[in-house]
Design an enzyme around this catalytic site. Structure first.
Site, mmCIF file in Angstrom:
data_model
loop_
_atom_site.group_PDB
_atom_site.id
_atom_site.type_symbol
_atom_site.label_atom_id
_atom_site.label_comp_id
_atom_site.label_asym_id
_atom_site.label_seq_id
_atom_site.Cartn_x
_atom_site.Cartn_y
_atom_site.Cartn_z
ATOM 1 N N TYR A 32 0.867 -1.183 0.000
ATOM 2 C CA TYR A 32 0.000 0.000 0.000
ATOM 3 C C TYR A 32 0.903 1.232 0.000
ATOM 4 O O TYR A 32 0.840 2.098 0.854
ATOM 5 C CB TYR A 32 -0.964 -0.002 1.191
ATOM 6 C CG TYR A 32 -2.232 0.771 0.880
ATOM 7 C CD1 TYR A 32 -3.121 0.302 -0.084
ATOM 8 C CD2 TYR A 32 -2.522 1.970 1.515
ATOM 9 C CE1 TYR A 32 -4.267 1.015 -0.403
ATOM 10 C CE2 TYR A 32 -3.672 2.687 1.206
ATOM 11 C CZ TYR A 32 -4.537 2.201 0.252
ATOM 12 O OH TYR A 32 -5.670 2.906 -0.053
ATOM 13 N N HIS A 37 7.236 5.475 1.116
ATOM 14 C CA HIS A 37 7.894 4.264 0.588
ATOM 15 C C HIS A 37 8.624 4.575 -0.717
ATOM 16 O O HIS A 37 9.725 4.078 -0.967
ATOM 17 C CB HIS A 37 6.859 3.184 0.259
ATOM 18 C CG HIS A 37 6.070 2.675 1.407
ATOM 19 N ND1 HIS A 37 4.716 2.892 1.539
ATOM 20 C CD2 HIS A 37 6.439 1.943 2.486
ATOM 21 C CE1 HIS A 37 4.285 2.303 2.627
ATOM 22 N NE2 HIS A 37 5.303 1.729 3.234
ATOM 23 N N ASP A 150 9.343 5.561 11.402
ATOM 24 C CA ASP A 150 9.306 4.460 12.373
ATOM 25 C C ASP A 150 10.658 4.420 13.079
ATOM 26 O O ASP A 150 11.457 3.493 12.895
ATOM 27 C CB ASP A 150 8.995 3.145 11.657
ATOM 28 C CG ASP A 150 7.612 3.166 11.028
ATOM 29 O OD1 ASP A 150 6.631 3.387 11.756
ATOM 30 O OD2 ASP A 150 7.511 3.001 9.801
ATOM 31 N N GLN A 153 11.664 1.449 15.156
ATOM 32 C CA GLN A 153 11.918 0.296 14.269
ATOM 33 C C GLN A 153 13.325 0.382 13.676
ATOM 34 O O GLN A 153 14.047 -0.612 13.603
ATOM 35 C CB GLN A 153 10.868 0.271 13.160
ATOM 36 C CG GLN A 153 11.132 -0.754 12.075
ATOM 37 C CD GLN A 153 9.952 -0.926 11.137
ATOM 38 O OE1 GLN A 153 9.022 -1.629 11.461
ATOM 39 N NE2 GLN A 153 9.991 -0.284 9.981
ATOM 40 N N ARG A 187 -1.574 3.736 7.194
ATOM 41 C CA ARG A 187 -2.735 3.730 8.095
ATOM 42 C C ARG A 187 -3.502 5.052 8.067
ATOM 43 O O ARG A 187 -4.585 5.134 8.645
ATOM 44 C CB ARG A 187 -2.297 3.393 9.515
ATOM 45 C CG ARG A 187 -1.872 1.930 9.670
ATOM 46 C CD ARG A 187 -1.625 1.551 11.109
ATOM 47 N NE ARG A 187 -1.530 0.115 11.292
ATOM 48 C CZ ARG A 187 -0.393 -0.573 11.454
ATOM 49 N NH1 ARG A 187 0.756 0.069 11.467
ATOM 50 N NH2 ARG A 187 -0.402 -1.875 11.621
HETATM 51 O O1 PAF Z 1 7.794 -0.786 8.339
HETATM 52 C C1 PAF Z 1 7.216 -1.759 7.817
HETATM 53 O O2 PAF Z 1 6.488 -1.639 6.844
HETATM 54 C C2 PAF Z 1 7.411 -3.146 8.430
HETATM 55 O O3 PAF Z 1 7.505 -3.093 9.813
HETATM 56 C C3 PAF Z 1 8.583 -3.923 7.823
HETATM 57 C C4 PAF Z 1 9.915 -3.245 8.116
HETATM 58 C C5 PAF Z 1 8.398 -4.066 6.318
HETATM 59 C C6 PAF Z 1 8.641 -5.337 8.422
HETATM 60 O O4 PAF Z 1 7.470 -6.038 8.179
#
Ligand code: PAF
Length: 281
Positions: A32, A37, A150, A153, A187
């Protein structure tokens, strides 16, 4: 662009690319795709002879009752956007391909994963680290592009790569925002029009925190209260946390100093949104 669905196929192609001297850039996603991205994919295409984007909605990182089933998906549009950017391989494995039997090996990065997101989503980062470790093992030596939106992350993945000596260089790319400051997120599609109007309050809260620090404030509790007060001006926002922490440890250890990260999380109806920014004192 070639779309690949099996681990063995992707390994074979990327081994051949590296064998021919072409380095690989990798953008892991759950699809998505939005401008955030695409900025990661563009950075990878610019930096590396070969770019692979993966699209896999990873069940391991969703808890019971979270949005795994309703997570937005649009492979046709994702594929067209990646091809237009010059992505070479789109890796779209099925859940059966990634997890042919229930997975028992789990990658945990406790100290980095425990605060902030870890408080309300205690198993989330084990799911992220496990799938990212698996994807890195499939892709092999590469530069991996992750969004700074993120932030926690990124910290978890960087620590995992360092601790496990993975042949991966993590590149954190800046958050891409809507014109009104809302951080791009898959989201955001859950927001009603009223919630969408109020959602940029997260960016405003970060700005208020940054202003407080620029004005000399080093007490994390004061900076956090300043950010929380801004989020709470939005009637549709339910604040989860507003944190002012050291960028490396993600906790505060006395007066803020050096690299500082401000992070916020709030629910707007069905949407749980996060955002962050950083500064140096
Ligand atoms: O950030 C994301 O979209 C996800 O957490 C990732 C890094 C692709 C892992 O599933």
């Amino acid at each position: 662009m070639e779309t690949i669905t099996t681990i063995s196929d992707l390994r074979e192609r990327l081994d051949a690319e590296r064998g021919a001297g072409r380095g690989v850039g990798f953008v892991p996603t759950m699809g998505y795709l939005h401008a955030g991205h695409l900025s990661l994919a563009s950075a990878s295409v610019a930096d590396n002879p070969v770019t692979v984007v993966s699209i896999f909605v990873n069940p391991l990182q969703f808890a019971e009752g979270e949005d795994l089933d309703s997570y937005p998906r649009d492979l046709v549009s994702d594929s067209a956007q990646c091809a237009a950017l010059g992505v070479d391989y789109l890796f779209v494995p099925s859940v059966e391909e990634m997890y042919p039997s229930p997975i028992v090996t789990v990658v945990e990065v406790p100290s980095v994963a425990t605060p902030l997101e870890g408080l309300t989503r205690p198993h989330h980062f084990a799911g992220v680290a496990t799938v990212v470790a698996k994807l890195f093992s499939i892709v092999g030596k590469c530069r991996a592009y992750l969004g700074a939106k993120d932030w926690q992350q990124v910290c978890v993945v960087e620590r995992m790569v360092s601790d496990l000596s993975m042949p991966v260089e993590v590149v954190a790319c800046p958050t891409v925002r809507e014109p009104d400051g809302l951080a791009m997120s898959s989201r955001n599609v859950y927001l009603t029009s009223e919630e969408r109007v109020q959602a940029p309050v997260l960016r405003a809260a970060l700005d208020a925190g940054l202003d407080a620090i620029a004005g000399g404030e080093t007490d994390s509790a004061v900076v956090e209260a300043t950010m929380a007060a801004v989020v709470n001006t939005a009637g549709l926002a339910s604040l989860e946390y507003a944190a002012a922490v050291q960028a490396d440890s993600l906790v505060s250890d006395g007066p803020l100093h050096g690299e500082v990260r401000l992070l916020v999380a709030a629910r707007f109806g069905k949407a749980r949104l996060i955002d962050n920014d950083g500064t140096e004192i």
